[in-house]
Design a protein around this motif. Structure first.
Motif, PDB file in Angstrom:
ATOM      1  N   ARG A  81       0.839  -1.193   0.000  1.00 45.08           N
ATOM      2  CA  ARG A  81       0.000   0.000   0.000  1.00 45.08           C
ATOM      3  C   ARG A  81       0.876   1.246   0.000  1.00 45.08           C
ATOM      4  N   GLN A  82       0.498   2.230  -0.819  1.00 48.92           N
ATOM      5  CA  GLN A  82       1.240   3.483  -0.898  1.00 48.92           C
ATOM      6  C   GLN A  82       0.262   4.639  -0.786  1.00 48.92           C
ATOM      7  N   THR A  83       0.536   5.567   0.132  1.00 42.52           N
ATOM      8  CA  THR A  83      -0.267   6.768   0.287  1.00 42.52           C
ATOM      9  C   THR A  83       0.534   7.966  -0.197  1.00 42.52           C
ATOM     10  N   ILE A  84      -0.017   8.697  -1.146  1.00 47.91           N
ATOM     11  CA  ILE A  84       0.691   9.814  -1.783  1.00 47.91           C
ATOM     12  C   ILE A  84      -0.057  11.106  -1.500  1.00 47.91           C
ATOM     13  N   THR A  85       0.671  12.103  -1.005  1.00 49.69           N
ATOM     14  CA  THR A  85       0.120  13.439  -0.782  1.00 49.69           C
ATOM     15  C   THR A  85       1.099  14.459  -1.361  1.00 49.69           C
ATOM     16  N   GLU A  86       0.751  15.726  -1.239  1.00 51.87           N
ATOM     17  CA  GLU A  86       1.658  16.779  -1.699  1.00 51.87           C
ATOM     18  C   GLU A  86       2.850  16.954  -0.761  1.00 51.87           C
ATOM     19  N   ALA A  87       2.879  16.189   0.343  1.00 53.86           N
ATOM     20  CA  ALA A  87       4.037  16.183   1.237  1.00 53.86           C
ATOM     21  C   ALA A  87       4.935  14.975   1.017  1.00 53.86           C
ATOM     22  N   THR A  88       4.571  14.085   0.089  1.00 52.93           N
ATOM     23  CA  THR A  88       5.358  12.885  -0.189  1.00 52.93           C
ATOM     24  C   THR A  88       6.652  13.259  -0.907  1.00 52.93           C
ATOM     25  N   PRO A  89       7.813  12.729  -0.467  1.00 54.92           N
ATOM     26  CA  PRO A  89       9.067  13.004  -1.180  1.00 54.92           C
ATOM     27  C   PRO A  89       8.956  12.655  -2.659  1.00 54.92           C
ATOM     28  N   GLY A  90       9.452  13.547  -3.510  1.00 52.85           N
ATOM     29  CA  GLY A  90       9.389  13.348  -4.949  1.00 52.85           C
ATOM     30  C   GLY A  90       8.179  13.956  -5.600  1.00 52.85           C
ATOM     31  N   VAL A  91       7.196  14.385  -4.783  1.00 50.74           N
ATOM     32  CA  VAL A  91       5.987  15.014  -5.301  1.00 50.74           C
ATOM     33  C   VAL A  91       6.118  16.528  -5.149  1.00 50.74           C
ATOM     34  N   PRO A  92       5.952  17.289  -6.220  1.00 52.97           N
ATOM     35  CA  PRO A  92       6.119  18.745  -6.116  1.00 52.97           C
ATOM     36  C   PRO A  92       4.993  19.404  -5.331  1.00 52.97           C
ATOM     37  N   GLY A  93       5.315  20.549  -4.721  1.00 55.28           N
ATOM     38  CA  GLY A  93       4.295  21.315  -4.037  1.00 55.28           C
ATOM     39  C   GLY A  93       4.343  21.143  -2.535  1.00 55.28           C
ATOM     40  N   HIS A  94       3.317  21.638  -1.889  1.00 51.83           N
ATOM     41  CA  HIS A  94       3.190  21.649  -0.437  1.00 51.83           C
ATOM     42  C   HIS A  94       1.708  21.517  -0.126  1.00 51.83           C
ATOM     43  N   PRO A  95       1.349  20.728   0.885  1.00 56.96           N
ATOM     44  CA  PRO A  95      -0.075  20.598   1.205  1.00 56.96           C
ATOM     45  C   PRO A  95      -0.622  21.863   1.857  1.00 56.96           C
ATOM     46  N   PHE A  96      -1.859  22.178   1.510  1.00 59.87           N
ATOM     47  CA  PHE A  96      -2.585  23.266   2.148  1.00 59.87           C
ATOM     48  C   PHE A  96      -4.003  22.788   2.426  1.00 59.87           C
ATOM     49  N   GLU A  97      -4.651  23.421   3.376  1.00 55.28           N
ATOM     50  CA  GLU A  97      -6.036  23.076   3.657  1.00 55.28           C
ATOM     51  C   GLU A  97      -6.899  23.261   2.410  1.00 55.28           C
ATOM     52  N   ARG A  98      -7.771  22.285   2.203  1.00 54.88           N
ATOM     53  CA  ARG A  98      -8.759  22.302   1.121  1.00 54.88           C
ATOM     54  C   ARG A  98      -8.139  22.310  -0.276  1.00 54.88           C
ATOM     55  N   ASP A  99      -6.899  21.825  -0.398  1.00 55.49           N
ATOM     56  CA  ASP A  99      -6.343  21.590  -1.731  1.00 55.49           C
ATOM     57  C   ASP A  99      -7.133  20.506  -2.453  1.00 55.49           C
ATOM     58  N   ARG A 100      -7.555  19.499  -1.691  1.00 57.61           N
ATOM     59  CA  ARG A 100      -8.305  18.345  -2.209  1.00 57.61           C
ATOM     60  C   ARG A 100      -7.549  17.654  -3.338  1.00 57.61           C
ATOM     61  N   PHE A 101      -6.277  17.425  -3.089  1.00 57.94           N
ATOM     62  CA  PHE A 101      -5.422  16.640  -3.982  1.00 57.94           C
ATOM     63  C   PHE A 101      -6.070  15.269  -4.183  1.00 57.94           C
ATOM     64  N   GLY A 102      -6.212  14.858  -5.436  1.00 53.88           N
ATOM     65  CA  GLY A 102      -6.862  13.583  -5.737  1.00 53.88           C
ATOM     66  C   GLY A 102      -8.324  13.713  -6.099  1.00 53.88           C
ATOM     67  N   THR A 103      -8.820  14.949  -6.206  1.00 52.37           N
ATOM     68  CA  THR A 103     -10.217  15.138  -6.603  1.00 52.37           C
ATOM     69  C   THR A 103     -10.494  14.465  -7.942  1.00 52.37           C
ATOM     70  N   THR A 104      -9.550  14.565  -8.871  1.00 50.86           N
ATOM     71  CA  THR A 104      -9.686  13.925 -10.178  1.00 50.86           C
ATOM     72  C   THR A 104      -8.406  13.174 -10.499  1.00 50.86           C
ATOM     73  N   THR A 105      -8.541  12.025 -11.145  1.00 50.39           N
ATOM     74  CA  THR A 105      -7.393  11.190 -11.490  1.00 50.39           C
ATOM     75  C   THR A 105      -7.631  10.477 -12.814  1.00 50.39           C
ATOM     76  N   ALA A 106      -6.557  10.136 -13.505  1.00 56.65           N
ATOM     77  CA  ALA A 106      -6.635   9.393 -14.763  1.00 56.65           C
ATOM     78  C   ALA A 106      -5.363   8.585 -14.942  1.00 56.65           C
ATOM     79  N   THR A 107      -5.440   7.516 -15.706  1.00 57.65           N
ATOM     80  CA  THR A 107      -4.318   6.584 -15.875  1.00 57.65           C
ATOM     81  C   THR A 107      -3.998   6.381 -17.350  1.00 57.65           C
ATOM     82  N   ALA A 108      -2.711   6.433 -17.692  1.00 59.77           N
ATOM     83  CA  ALA A 108      -2.236   6.086 -19.038  1.00 59.77           C
ATOM     84  C   ALA A 108      -0.719   6.006 -18.993  1.00 59.77           C
ATOM     85  N   ASP A 109      -0.118   5.277 -19.913  1.00 58.90           N
ATOM     86  CA  ASP A 109       1.340   5.238 -20.052  1.00 58.90           C
ATOM     87  C   ASP A 109       1.754   6.410 -20.928  1.00 58.90           C
TER      88      ASP A 109
END
Length: 471
Positions: A81-109
């Motif tokens: 299991r892997q949990t990814i947020t805007e505070a995860t190493p390698g992920v750009p940005g910084h978490p803020f309240e009500r960013d709602r990271f993950g509201t929309t997602t899509a998959t492709a190579d």
């Protein structure tokens, strides 16, 4: 099934796509499963846009995406299991309240390296209304880059779709926003570079988008929805083959809020399926009581503006249930070949439908694909009181808020994946139903909750909240 009256009808949306490696994710939803670490097993994506992030502070609704890596035994919350947020190493940005990271997602190579990549939108972000790509690798999703910011950032990332049909511009990411839609064309690279991008003005759009090659040209066609008009049950549907700065006129017949693509009649041309879940603006003229699904057939000419779609409701012969006001049939939507016969099924969520005495508990209906004849024959449905499905029907669960499908254990039988945004008082839940010999089955089903994922119980909206923001 009966549903009582309600003051408002909520149109929730979906996880959409097909089972092919280059499958598009369409409409406002979470991503279809993708093989992010290249081990041959598809991995389950669980968006948690309401998640609390405690790194660097205590940020409510900063959002997260949980990935459960597939195996011969499917997926488990206890391992891989892997949990990814805007505070995860390698992920750009910084978490803020009500960013709602993950509201929309899509998959492709996206970079054509054999590893699926995950596109993640944060349309409510205060710092950046951003969309980023999390790149697949032999170690899974370990690095992210932001897509270049468009000139107009209003509501950037209300929906995302991704489809890879080949190198260069044959790979696209389509981003929906309130007033602008942006298409990014390949080649894409892990360093963050892209081939090109084009913004198109859509003016008060609901923000829903999709991709599909309706004329089999080898280049993804784009689908976007216009504004929610008072004289329509949904929004105008625009199909654009070129990715120019100006959208063509909308389709003449039909409207809706969400879309999915896939080949429902086995002729090798992807079809456009649209969910129109709201009540008719003018009964007998627009929309259908309880909601409807529209099917536009792909062909060598693509989807034409004057094409008349096939209409499916719960009154269609062979479709279980009964069309009743406020069911929101069509609010959840995906297209996937669940019985492996070459003609993909249409999976429809009705998150506001009642089951027995449980109001707004929700149901999911599967409409089998057919090589000829009208759709509807052989339809079947699931809810939380279906034998083998964990939990039980309760008021306000919204089972069917999101739907998807993918083979998580490589047995050739795709699992059906169902989100219930209202489960556990808004914490949300995602159910996986195993693929059976000819269709998914409740026997052996699993349910994932914030508790099983080790996350705080705080309106996480596990599985995604879809289009609830609109109404």
């Amino acid at each position: 099934m009966r549903r009582g009256s309600a003051a408002t009808v909520v149109a929730a949306a979906v996880i959409a796509g097909t089972l092919l490696p280059a499958a598009p994710a369409a409409a406002v939803h979470g991503a279809v499963p993708g093989d992010f670490n290249g081990d041959g097993y598809r991995d389950l994506v669980l968006p948690v846009p309401g998640a609390v992030v405690t790194e660097y502070g205590n940020f409510e609704q900063a959002g997260a995406v949980v990935v459960l890596y597939g195996s011969a035994n499917g997926v488990s919350a206890q391992s891989r299991r892997q949990t990814i947020t805007e505070a995860t190493p390698g992920v750009p940005g910084h978490p803020f309240e009500r960013d709602r990271f993950g509201t929309t997602t899509a998959t492709a190579d996206l970079n054509r390296d054999g590893y699926a990549d995950l596109v993640v939108g944060s349309p409510d972000s205060i710092a950046f209304k951003q969309v980023m790509v999390l790149w697949g690798s032999k170690n899974g999703l370990t690095k992210g880059t932001r897509l270049p910011q468009p000139e107009h950032q209003e509501d950037n990332g209300l929906d995302v779709a991704a489809l890879s049909l080949g190198t260069g511009s044959k790979t696209k990411i389509l981003i929906g926003g309130g007033n602008w839609t942006t298409v990014y064309k390949g080649p894409f690279a892990t360093g963050g570079s892209i081939g090109s991008s084009v913004e198109t003005r859509t003016d008060k759009s609901v923000g829903s988008v999709a991709l599909g090659d309706f004329n089999r040209s080898g280049s993804p066609d784009q689908v976007a929805f216009g504004p929610k008009l008072p004289e329509l049950s949904g929004s105008p549907i625009m199909v654009n083959h070129g990715g120019t700065q100006t959208w063509p006129e909308p389709l003449k017949n039909g409207n809706g809020l969400i879309a999915a693509t896939g080949d429902v009649n086995g002729d090798s041309y992807p079809d456009l399926v649209v969910g129109d879940p709201l009540e008719p603006a003018t009964p007998g003229v627009d929309g259908e009581t309880g909601g409807r699904v529209l099917v536009y057939r792909g062909s060598k000419n693509g989807i034409t503006r004057t094409q008349v779609p096939e209409v499916i409701t719960q009154e269609t012969v062979g479709v279980p249930g009964t069309s009743e006001q406020g069911d929101a049939f069509g609010a959840g939507l995906t297209v996937a070949d669940l019985n492996r016969d070459g003609a993909a099924e249409i999976v429809v969520g009705a998150p506001y439908e009642a089951a027995g005495a449980a109001e707004r508990t929700g149901t999911v209906t599967v409409i089998p694909g057919r090589r000829s004849g009208a759709l509807g024959t052989g339809g079947y449905s699931f809810h939380q009181d279906t034998s083998g499905v964990p939990s039980s029907n309760e008021a306000g669960d919204f089972f069917g808020t999101t739907v998807s499908a993918g083979d998580l254990n490589r047995d050739g039988r795709p699992e059906l994946i169902i989100g219930a945004a209202g489960e556990n008082n808004g914490n949300g839940a995602v159910f996986t139903l195993p693929g059976g010999s000819s269709r998914p089955t409740g026997t052996g089903s699993r349910v994932f909750t914030l508790e099983t994922l080790g996350m705080a119980q705080a309106d996480g909206w596990l599985g995604g909240k879809g289009l609830l923001r609109l109404l």
